[in-house]
Write an enzyme that holds these catalytic residues in place. Structure first.
Site, short mmCIF file in Angstrom:
data_model
loop_
_atom_site.label_atom_id
_atom_site.label_comp_id
_atom_site.label_asym_id
_atom_site.label_seq_id
_atom_site.Cartn_x
_atom_site.Cartn_y
_atom_site.Cartn_z
N LYS A 134 1.70 7.54 -6.65
CA LYS A 134 1.88 6.25 -6.01
C LYS A 134 2.83 5.45 -6.77
O LYS A 134 3.36 5.56 -7.89
CB LYS A 134 0.57 5.48 -6.05
CG LYS A 134 -0.30 5.92 -4.90
CD LYS A 134 -1.69 4.92 -5.10
CE LYS A 134 -1.12 3.50 -4.40
NZ LYS A 134 -2.48 2.62 -4.48
N LYS A 177 -9.84 3.80 -16.43
CA LYS A 177 -9.19 2.96 -17.28
C LYS A 177 -9.55 2.81 -18.95
O LYS A 177 -8.70 2.62 -19.77
CB LYS A 177 -9.28 1.38 -16.95
CG LYS A 177 -8.77 1.25 -15.47
CD LYS A 177 -8.67 -0.04 -14.93
CE LYS A 177 -7.89 -0.59 -13.75
NZ LYS A 177 -8.06 -1.74 -13.21
N LYS A 226 4.02 -0.25 -10.77
CA LYS A 226 4.64 -0.87 -11.81
C LYS A 226 4.43 -0.55 -13.17
O LYS A 226 5.07 -0.85 -13.90
CB LYS A 226 4.32 -2.46 -11.55
CG LYS A 226 2.98 -2.89 -11.40
CD LYS A 226 2.95 -4.47 -10.95
CE LYS A 226 1.66 -4.59 -10.31
NZ LYS A 226 1.54 -6.01 -9.38
#
Length: 332
Positions: free
Chosen positions: A195, A110, A198
């Protein structure tokens, strides 16, 4: 058996969330005591819009209820309504070790190349995750492959705290993972190797639980495939990620095996399979979409449900928090 699990309120749920986690949460409600929380404290570890976070938290709560989370069977709440989560994280910060956190791969993913500019919260949020489950003496935590490392950290923190401050008493229960064998791994409709997410910039990559029937049919019709017909056996899906994904979605939604799906559609092309898959999705998701659209309009009702859950969670959390303070020699 006490199950604790959370989900970040980052926007509407999609089919991958539903088949990969939420549907299993619904089943777990009848198997033991369950606490499900919206991880709004985790959400502030990254840049965010406060108004959007508040709105997304309510929307996610409405979506979970629409999917079948029963607030009379389970405890549903958002973290920020139970300050004990943040309190216990601070107490556990004294036990967690820099070396343990440095091994967490999600922080590296991240933060990327901007580690020095990342928030401290992004680095330490695995300790908050540990607090989330240890606070309630959770016996089991549902985890995907990407969260196994964080549950191991929670167990390490609990074990060290018990050893250092328990005086022969177990302050925290060491939780075990639940990895449901039937948990579906749903991939993007545009890329069978990624995957469903969103965060994907293309809305065509996912089926949102807010999509109407026409949108669902359009997305399935335009989903990436290959020119070959469907095989008669599962081995025939090897090296065909998009085909494998669509067949897997059909199997998960219909509650049957991949082999059974292939037996039904063997030899047929996607011109026949896609409409059948679209119709199945529309039929199965229609009640969820209808209920969600009704619930999301009633902000006061959603807030009342979250307050009710938070009150119950706070009662369960209090004894553990008090024992942790006392074990550390902190006077209250």
């Amino acid at each position: 058996m006490r199950v604790v699990s959370g989900i970040q309120p980052t926007g509407n749920l999609h089919l991958g969330n539903y088949l990969g986690a939420i549907r299993n949460w619904v089943k777990m409600q009848d198997e033991g005591e369950c606490l499900f929380f919206l991880a709004d404290l985790h959400a502030i570890s990254l840049p965010h819009n406060p108004a959007e976070l508040a709105a997304n938290t309510r929307e996610m709560a409405a979506a979970l209820i629409a999917c079948g989370i029963d607030t009379d069977k389970s405890i549903l709440f958002n973290q920020a309504r139970v300050p004990a989560h943040a309190e216990l994280q601070w107490l556990l910060n004294g036990t967690a070790r820099m070396g343990w956190l440095n091994r967490m791969t999600q922080f590296k993913d991240k933060a990327g190349k901007h580690r020095e500019g990342a928030s401290i919260a992004l680095f330490t949020y695995p300790v908050l995750q540990a607090a989330d489950v240890l606070l309630y003496q959770a016996t089991h935590v549902p985890v995907g492959d990407d969260q196994k490392q964080h549950l191991e950290l929670a167990r390490d923190i609990a074990q060290k705290f018990n050893n250092d401050f328990g005086a022969g008493e177990e302050i925290f229960t060491l939780p075990d993972p639940i990895i449901p064998p039937e948990a579906a791994r749903i991939m993007s409709l545009r890329d069978g190797s990624a995957k469903m997410s969103k965060s994907d910039p293309s809305d065509m990559s996912r089926i949102n639980l807010t999509d109407d029937a026409d949108t669902i049919m359009q997305k399935v019709r335009k989903a990436k495939t290959d020119p070959e017909p469907l095989p008669g056996e599962k081995a025939g899906l090897a090296d065909r990620p998009e085909a494998e994904n669509l067949v897997g979605i059909y199997a998960a939604m219909a509650g049957i095996s991949v082999e059974a799906v292939l037996a039904q559609f063997a030899g047929q092309g996607f011109g026949a399979f896609k409409p059948a898959l679209g119709e199945l999705l529309v039929t199965q998701l229609a009640p969820i979409v209808e209920r969600f659209n009704r619930l999301r309009q009633d902000r006061d009702a959603i807030d009342a449900e979250l307050r009710k859950g938070a009150d119950k969670a706070a009662i369960l959390a209090r004894p553990t928090l008090e024992r942790a303070y006392a074990a550390l020699g902190l006077q209250r």
